[in-house]
Design a protein around this motif. Structure first.
Motif, PDB file in Angstrom:
ATOM      1  N   TYR A 119       0.834  -1.209   0.000  1.00  0.00           N
ATOM      2  CA  TYR A 119       0.000   0.000   0.000  1.00  0.00           C
ATOM      3  C   TYR A 119       0.863   1.250   0.000  1.00  0.00           C
ATOM      4  CZ  TYR A 119      -4.656  -2.036   0.543  1.00  0.00           C
ATOM      5  OH  TYR A 119      -5.846  -2.676   0.308  1.00  0.00           O
ATOM      6  N   ARG A 120       1.889   1.285   0.836  1.00  0.00           N
ATOM      7  CA  ARG A 120       2.757   2.466   0.897  1.00  0.00           C
ATOM      8  C   ARG A 120       3.483   2.679  -0.423  1.00  0.00           C
ATOM      9  NH1 ARG A 120       3.951   0.360   5.973  1.00  0.00           N
ATOM     10  NH2 ARG A 120       6.049  -0.286   5.358  1.00  0.00           N
ATOM     11  N   LEU A 121       3.924   1.605  -1.049  1.00  0.00           N
ATOM     12  CA  LEU A 121       4.639   1.725  -2.320  1.00  0.00           C
ATOM     13  C   LEU A 121       3.721   2.209  -3.441  1.00  0.00           C
ATOM     14  CD1 LEU A 121       6.747  -1.531  -2.035  1.00  0.00           C
ATOM     15  CD2 LEU A 121       7.683   0.798  -2.137  1.00  0.00           C
ATOM     16  N   ILE A 122       2.509   1.702  -3.490  1.00  0.00           N
ATOM     17  CA  ILE A 122       1.555   2.148  -4.497  1.00  0.00           C
ATOM     18  C   ILE A 122       1.288   3.645  -4.329  1.00  0.00           C
ATOM     19  CG2 ILE A 122      -0.871   2.014  -5.214  1.00  0.00           C
ATOM     20  CD1 ILE A 122       0.765  -0.207  -6.394  1.00  0.00           C
ATOM     21  N   ALA A 123       1.152   4.108  -3.076  1.00  0.00           N
ATOM     22  CA  ALA A 123       0.963   5.541  -2.820  1.00  0.00           C
ATOM     23  C   ALA A 123       2.207   6.325  -3.224  1.00  0.00           C
ATOM     24  CB  ALA A 123       0.638   5.769  -1.353  1.00  0.00           C
ATOM     25  N   HIS A 124       3.375   5.791  -2.889  1.00  0.00           N
ATOM     26  CA  HIS A 124       4.637   6.465  -3.182  1.00  0.00           C
ATOM     27  C   HIS A 124       4.808   6.709  -4.679  1.00  0.00           C
ATOM     28  CE1 HIS A 124       8.892   7.508  -2.965  1.00  0.00           C
ATOM     29  NE2 HIS A 124       9.172   6.543  -3.815  1.00  0.00           N
ATOM     30  N   PHE A 125       4.397   5.772  -5.495  1.00  0.00           N
ATOM     31  CA  PHE A 125       4.547   5.905  -6.946  1.00  0.00           C
ATOM     32  C   PHE A 125       3.327   6.559  -7.606  1.00  0.00           C
ATOM     33  CE2 PHE A 125       7.669   2.511  -6.086  1.00  0.00           C
ATOM     34  CZ  PHE A 125       8.781   3.123  -6.667  1.00  0.00           C
ATOM     35  N   GLY A 126       2.407   7.067  -6.808  1.00  0.00           N
ATOM     36  CA  GLY A 126       1.275   7.812  -7.336  1.00  0.00           C
ATOM     37  C   GLY A 126       0.251   6.972  -8.058  1.00  0.00           C
TER      38      GLY A 126
END
Length: 255
Positions: free
Chosen positions: A24-31
């Motif tokens: 989840y954090r990575l998906i948010a990080h990459f927009g």
């Protein structure tokens, strides 16, 4: 003497929660998130009758291992730490796949601008480059039926998915599945780059240079063999690298 079955199960459950929160954090990080919408789910524990998903109303960067919601395949909330419930459309899509495909542990759905744009193209994903070729002949398509609130759509969705792990939800977005959370994230990361590259080439007006069919299939098979030829002891080295990044990302405070 703590290596008991119960201790092992608890360790596995904790690992799944941490991996899912990292995704989840990575998906948010990459927009690649979409406000409080879209979802990533993972099977909870060793059974096939329940899965973990994000608490409704929270951004992806706010998702943690502790606030994930556990829901069963009938929609009953088993554990809802923040008392938020879950996105009903998300339940329709994710429960369908988890019920039909016990071989898959993770389902990841996005509404990125590039993914939605390609989902609106009649040709779908084109074999334009190395990123795209890993998906060659391995993508399913599901026609748009409106917001996924009708549980009757589940049967049609899994029929279209078949034995594939990647599906274009036409006029909607992208859906990928994985045997692990790491595999699902990697596939979505590469699928997103595939869509961006396709749109960039199309907008350039340049003439496309397509590899031959034998090379397309050869490359897709190379991708399928990559992990077994490069890793040992079941390690997913790429996911280990992504988790290190996720560990350095800030997690938003949840009240």
């Amino acid at each position: 003497m703590d290596a008991t079955p119960n201790a092992a199960n608890r360790s596995t459950a904790t690992s799944v929660r941490r991996d899912l929160a990292a995704a989840y954090r990575l998906i948010a990080h990459f927009g690649l998130d979409d406000s409080i919408y879209t979802h990533i789910s993972a099977r909870a524990g060793t059974g096939h009758d329940r899965f973990l998903i994000n608490p409704y109303g929270y951004r992806f960067e706010e998702v943690t291992a502790d606030n994930l919601v556990t829901v069963d395949l009938n929609g009953e909330l088993i554990d809802d730490p923040l008392d938020t419930g879950i996105n009903k459309a998300g339940f329709t899509i994710h429960s369908a796949v988890h019920a039909a495909r016990p071989d898959l542990a993770c389902v990841l759905h996005t509404h990125s601008v590039a993914g939605v744009a390609v989902s609106c193209q009649q040709e779908g994903i084109l074999p334009l480059n190395q990123w795209a070729l890993q998906f060659h002949g391995r993508v399913a398509y599901h026609d748009y039926e409106g917001i996924a609130l009708d549980h009757g759509e589940r049967e049609r969705l899994v029929a279209d998915l078949g034995e594939y792990s990647i599906m274009v939800l036409r006029n909607h977005g992208m859906l990928v599945c994985g045997r692990t959370i790491g595999e699902a994230f990697r596939r979505m990361f590469n699928l997103e780059r595939t869509c961006r590259a396709q749109l960039a080439l199309q907008s350039s007006g340049a003439t496309s240079c397509l590899p031959s069919e034998p090379i397309c299939e050869h490359t897709a098979q190379q991708y399928e063999r990559w992990d077994s030829e490069h890793d040992v002891a079941g390690r997913d080295r790429e996911w280990e690298a992504w988790r290190r990044l996720a560990g350095r990302l800030p997690t938003a405070a949840v009240n």
